[in-house]
Design a protein around this motif. Structure first.
Motif, PDB file in Angstrom:
ATOM      1  N   ALA A 113       0.831  -1.208   0.000  1.00  0.00           N
ATOM      2  CA  ALA A 113       0.000   0.000   0.000  1.00  0.00           C
ATOM      3  C   ALA A 113       0.863   1.255   0.000  1.00  0.00           C
ATOM      4  N   ARG A 114       1.975   1.207   0.720  1.00  0.00           N
ATOM      5  CA  ARG A 114       2.885   2.359   0.741  1.00  0.00           C
ATOM      6  C   ARG A 114       3.466   2.598  -0.649  1.00  0.00           C
ATOM      7  N   GLN A 115       3.860   1.523  -1.331  1.00  0.00           N
ATOM      8  CA  GLN A 115       4.392   1.645  -2.684  1.00  0.00           C
ATOM      9  C   GLN A 115       3.332   2.230  -3.624  1.00  0.00           C
ATOM     10  N   ALA A 116       2.088   1.735  -3.506  1.00  0.00           N
ATOM     11  CA  ALA A 116       1.020   2.231  -4.365  1.00  0.00           C
ATOM     12  C   ALA A 116       0.736   3.702  -4.102  1.00  0.00           C
ATOM     13  N   GLY A 117       0.683   4.082  -2.834  1.00  0.00           N
ATOM     14  CA  GLY A 117       0.398   5.472  -2.488  1.00  0.00           C
ATOM     15  C   GLY A 117       1.452   6.416  -3.007  1.00  0.00           C
ATOM     16  N   ARG A 118       2.697   6.024  -2.868  1.00  0.00           N
ATOM     17  CA  ARG A 118       3.777   6.892  -3.337  1.00  0.00           C
ATOM     18  C   ARG A 118       3.788   6.988  -4.857  1.00  0.00           C
ATOM     19  N   GLY A 119       3.569   5.854  -5.529  1.00  0.00           N
ATOM     20  CA  GLY A 119       3.518   5.882  -6.986  1.00  0.00           C
ATOM     21  C   GLY A 119       2.370   6.730  -7.494  1.00  0.00           C
ATOM     22  N   LEU A 120       1.189   6.543  -6.909  1.00  0.00           N
ATOM     23  CA  LEU A 120       0.049   7.366  -7.294  1.00  0.00           C
ATOM     24  C   LEU A 120       0.311   8.832  -6.991  1.00  0.00           C
ATOM     25  N   GLY A 121       0.977   9.097  -5.892  1.00  0.00           N
ATOM     26  CA  GLY A 121       1.299  10.482  -5.550  1.00  0.00           C
ATOM     27  C   GLY A 121       2.130  11.152  -6.624  1.00  0.00           C
ATOM     28  N   VAL A 122       3.152  10.455  -7.112  1.00  0.00           N
ATOM     29  CA  VAL A 122       3.998  11.012  -8.176  1.00  0.00           C
ATOM     30  C   VAL A 122       3.163  11.327  -9.418  1.00  0.00           C
ATOM     31  N   ALA A 123       2.322  10.363  -9.828  1.00  0.00           N
ATOM     32  CA  ALA A 123       1.517  10.553 -11.035  1.00  0.00           C
ATOM     33  C   ALA A 123       0.485  11.652 -10.851  1.00  0.00           C
ATOM     34  N   LEU A 124      -0.137  11.707  -9.685  1.00  0.00           N
ATOM     35  CA  LEU A 124      -1.219  12.670  -9.482  1.00  0.00           C
ATOM     36  C   LEU A 124      -0.709  14.084  -9.258  1.00  0.00           C
ATOM     37  N   VAL A 125       0.513  14.235  -8.814  1.00  0.00           N
ATOM     38  CA  VAL A 125       1.108  15.575  -8.759  1.00  0.00           C
ATOM     39  C   VAL A 125       1.195  16.149 -10.171  1.00  0.00           C
ATOM     40  N   ALA A 126       1.632  15.320 -11.121  1.00  0.00           N
ATOM     41  CA  ALA A 126       1.699  15.772 -12.509  1.00  0.00           C
ATOM     42  C   ALA A 126       0.310  16.131 -13.029  1.00  0.00           C
ATOM     43  N   VAL A 127      -0.677  15.302 -12.701  1.00  0.00           N
ATOM     44  CA  VAL A 127      -2.057  15.572 -13.125  1.00  0.00           C
ATOM     45  C   VAL A 127      -2.552  16.878 -12.526  1.00  0.00           C
ATOM     46  N   ALA A 128      -2.308  17.082 -11.236  1.00  0.00           N
ATOM     47  CA  ALA A 128      -2.785  18.293 -10.566  1.00  0.00           C
ATOM     48  C   ALA A 128      -2.125  19.541 -11.129  1.00  0.00           C
TER      49      ALA A 128
END
Length: 417
Positions: free
Chosen positions: A324-339
């Motif tokens: 879950a930590r890996q998923a959260g961090r990966g999604l965080g990287v991608a969603l920063v770009a989206v935001a």
């Protein structure tokens, strides 16, 4: 003497008035004809004619008169709960789904079955989907429903009639042609759309969408996609491929992806990646529906891996927490770009990532705050979707939306057949 374009213009005006009245009924129901005249700016005579036409088509129905005021009590009208309905179908890795929604957007039938993943040809998958469609069509008929159209959700990029779906191993497949040949015919043509786009629309039509502002909906099953909704409409991009969040690179030196890249978000936060990190091996299992429909024995029951992951997260399992930590961090990287690129008011987590949100959102929120939050003034509101099976629900809802936008379409298609 009228111009040559006069009759055509008159027909077009009637169709526009019909759609205008129906849109207001859908928005304000139950609503009287007098109130419809006020809301639309049309005369009471015109509104009464449009309501009569919509009633004749089976699209609206009259409620009991409401007393009050002077004169004869008004009889409100509402969108009819039958017989017209839309069929949504979804083909995904490991499962097939079907959903029937009536014009009031109530789910009348929902069914999910397992399918084999390995060695499954596109023709075999489409044939199994057609079997499911026939089964649900029979159920709908017994319920007194008439299915006016079908939309199919697929996890891939749709370029015209061609579908590229790496997780299904479909490469430039003319899916619409396959589906039109296999699935029972309807008055409206069969359409095919990206499952993440349809899940985002399901949030708009069946979930919290109207209060989200402009939003990005993250859809995740085996793969990860995103639907972008701006001003209440889907943003598709120049070639219909907007929202391929799963193939945003978050780890340049990461594992190879079926799309041809390396370190894509799906390889970090997709279901298979999370099960691998968590050490979860889902046993093969048969499904009674699958046997009935003549499909092969599935590699895993639908949702079994995600359910086991959630169970271990709730138990505090170390490896599951690492996943879950890996998923959260990966999604965080991608969603920063989206935001930073789209500046959405909200980001909605759906599918798998709605289920594991309690363990991933702290990492995602921290990334959004650190990755440009000061530039934007505020970070997007991070929410979890409460809409289950969004893609297939959005597929059925898309048929309903087509009918409500053009109520004469069904009648025109019937005459053309």
């Amino acid at each position: 003497m009228s111009t040559p374009d006069g009759p055509t213009d008159l027909v077009g005006m009637r169709e526009r008035n019909l759609a205008l009245v129906l849109a207001e009924i859908d928005r304000s129901q139950p609503v009287t004809r007098a109130r419809l005249a006020e809301l639309t700016g049309l005369t009471k005579t015109t509104v009464s004619a449009q309501v009569a036409a919509l009633t004749g088509l089976g699209i609206v129905s009259a409620d009991d008169p409401v007393p009050g005021g002077r004169g004869r009590p008004g009889a409100p009208v509402s969108v009819a709960s039958g017989p017209i309905a839309g069929l949504g179908l979804e083909i995904n890795v490991g499962y097939l789904s079907a959903c029937v929604v009536d014009l009031t957007r109530q789910v009348r039938i929902r069914r999910t079955v397992a399918r084999a993943e390995a060695g499954d040809r596109p023709q075999d998958a489409v044939a199994a989907l057609a079997n499911l469609a026939r089964l649900v069509t029979r159920q709908a008929r017994r319920a007194g429903l008439v299915l006016a159209g079908t939309t199919v959700a697929v996890p891939g990029v749709i370029d015209g009639k061609l579908v590229n779906a790496p997780n299904l191993r479909w490469d430039a497949l003319p899916a619409a042609d396959f589906l039109s040949d296999a699935i029972p015919s309807r008055p409206l043509p069969i359409t095919v759309d990206n499952e993440a786009n349809l899940a985002a629309l399901a949030e708009l039509w069946f979930g919290a969408g109207p209060g989200l502002g402009d939003y990005v909906h993250v859809s995740s099953e085996t793969g990860i996609g995103a639907g972008i909704v701006v001003s209440g409409a889907l943003f598709r991009g120049a070639h219909g491929a907007a929202g391929e969040l799963g193939h945003v690179i978050v780890a340049p030196d990461g594992p190879p992806c079926r799309c041809g890249g390396r370190g894509c978000l799906e390889q970090v936060a997709g279901l298979d990646a999370l099960l691998s990190v968590a050490g979860i091996r889902v046993p093969a299992g048969a499904n009674s529906d699958a046997a009935t429909l003549g499909t092969a024995v599935p590699d895993r029951p639908p949702g079994a891996g995600a359910a086991e992951l959630v169970r271990r997260l709730e138990a505090g399992d170390r490896r599951a927490l690492d996943a879950a930590r890996q998923a959260g961090r990966g999604l965080g990287v991608a969603l920063v770009a989206v935001a930073n690129l789209f500046d959405p008011a909200s980001i909605v987590l759906g599918g798998l990532h709605a289920q594991i949100a309690p363990w991933t959102t702290p990492h995602i929120a921290a990334a959004l705050e650190a990755g440009g939050g000061r530039l934007r003034g505020r970070s997007p509101v991070l929410r979890t979707s409460e809409v289950a099976d969004g893609a297939v629900l959005g597929a059925a809802g898309e048929v309903v939306a087509r009918i409500l936008a053009d109520p004469l379409a069904v009648a025109r298609q019937e005459r053309a057949r």
